[in-house]
Scaffold this active site. Structure first.
Site, short mmCIF file in Angstrom:
data_model
loop_
_atom_site.label_atom_id
_atom_site.label_comp_id
_atom_site.label_asym_id
_atom_site.label_seq_id
_atom_site.Cartn_x
_atom_site.Cartn_y
_atom_site.Cartn_z
N ARG A 219 0.84 -1.20 0.00
CA ARG A 219 0.00 0.00 0.00
C ARG A 219 0.87 1.24 0.00
O ARG A 219 2.05 1.21 0.40
CB ARG A 219 -0.91 0.01 1.22
N ALA A 240 6.51 -2.11 -4.69
CA ALA A 240 6.62 -1.34 -3.45
C ALA A 240 5.60 -0.20 -3.38
O ALA A 240 4.83 0.04 -4.32
CB ALA A 240 8.04 -0.79 -3.32
N HIS A 241 5.63 0.51 -2.25
CA HIS A 241 4.62 1.54 -1.98
C HIS A 241 4.69 2.70 -2.98
O HIS A 241 5.75 3.13 -3.40
CB HIS A 241 4.71 2.06 -0.54
N ASN A 242 3.51 3.15 -3.36
CA ASN A 242 3.31 4.32 -4.23
C ASN A 242 3.85 4.15 -5.64
O ASN A 242 4.00 5.13 -6.38
CB ASN A 242 3.91 5.57 -3.59
#
Length: 344
Positions: A219, A240-242
């Protein structure tokens, strides 16, 4: 199930050469097809099998058909590979019976909203305020976190986990043991160690996305990690995130994409590719397997190596690398001769 050549031809608008009543009850690659089986030829290197194969029925691209006697019944089409895909999709639909209803034991929050003809397998847990669209199939032992939204006609296989607040579009497939919405790898170094940074965002899968087994999609720290419409992700992949991935990408197994990287549309990313964070990759890029990408990539580039460079440059350089010992030896000999000439 058994089909005749005439029935198969009707599904793909093919022209029959041979016995239209020839029947098949299985499929096989053309190299080892036997009587009673269906196969196809879509590449020139397999064209000779049209004459020698024992397959009862062969779907053939028209350009490979020549005059002669054929052991098998042929079905002529413009593109045998695409026609064979059509048949396989039809066969899958016939073979896989859509389920509906809720198996017990399972736990479904009273505040969850399930559409028509939804199937929930045994030992599945659906949290509060979840919304699930019609005809979605959720197999046994799936966990769905709170406030998750899942669209119509999705399939979530056994053992998958969808964390809180994630959004899944229509016609998505998530294979077993994949985790959607796990925490991003966010830690702040301090004098006492690493302080965890709360990961408050979510993951958004747009329509027609497929995620293989044993993948982890983190997330966002804030905001969303986004997988664009039509993108297909293989098994054992870390996102991975974003990260933001555009439309109709294909990403092969064991690739890893670090945080906040933005990837455009229609890219092909090979297996075991590593992509660093905070870079931009354009559209229609090809990244060869085991490449390491550490800088922005323009539209249409083909990359290879680690750190990745132009695939053409990499291959030319690799020829020299393979001969490096001989090249060094020759240079040493030239230097030695040059010194001897100077001394004279």
């Amino acid at each position: 199930m058994e089909f005749t050549a005439a029935q198969i031809a009707s599904f793909i608008n093919g022209k029959i050469i041979g016995d239209e009543n020839a029947s098949i009850n299985g499929v096989s690659p053309i190299e080892n097809a036997e009587k009673g089986q269906l196969s196809f030829v879509s590449q020139e290197k397999f064209a000779d099998y049209i004459f020698s194969s024992d397959a009862s029925v062969i779907i053939v691209s028209e350009k490979f058909v020549k005059e002669g006697n054929y052991k098998s019944t042929l079905i002529l089409v413009e593109d045998a590979y695409l026609s064979f895909q059509v048949l396989m999709n039809l066969y899958q639909q016939m073979r896989e019976e859509k389920k509906s209803g809720i198996e017990q034991p399972s736990t479904i929050s009273d505040s969850a909203i399930l559409g028509e003809n939804v199937y929930v397998g045994a030992h599945t847990y659906i949290s509060e305020k979840v919304k699930i669209g019609k005809s979605t199939q959720i197999y046994p032992q799936v966990y769905i976190g709170k406030n998750v939204k899942i669209g119509e006609n999705c399939t979530i296989y056994s053992g998958a986990r969808v964390y809180d607040f994630c959004v899944i579009g229509d016609n998505c497939i998530i294979h077993s043991n994949t985790v959607i919405g796990s925490d991003g790898f966010g830690f702040q170094p301090t004098n006492d160690g690493y302080q965890k940074i709360p990961q408050l965002g979510n993951v958004v899968l747009e329509n027609n996305v497929e995620i293989g087994s044993n993948c982890s999609i983190d997330r966002g720290t804030i905001g969303s990690t986004i997988i664009g419409e039509g993108t297909k992700i293989d098994n054992l992949i870390q996102i991975a995130h974003n990260v933001k991935i555009g439309k109709n990408n294909v990403i092969a197994a064991q690739a890893g994409i670090a945080g906040s990287t933005v990837i455009g549309d229609w890219n092909m990313i090979g297996g075991q590719t590593g992509i660093v964070g905070h870079i931009k990759i354009g559209n229609q890029v090809r990244i060869q397997a085991q490449s390491g990408v550490n800088a922005n990539v323009n539209d249409g580039e083909t990359l290879y190596g680690s750190p990745a460079i132009s695939a053409g440059d990499y291959r030319r350089n690799y020829v020299h690398f393979r001969n490096l010992t001989e090249i060094v030896k020759r240079i040493s000999e030239l230097e030695k001769k040059s010194k001897e000439g100077t001394n004279d």
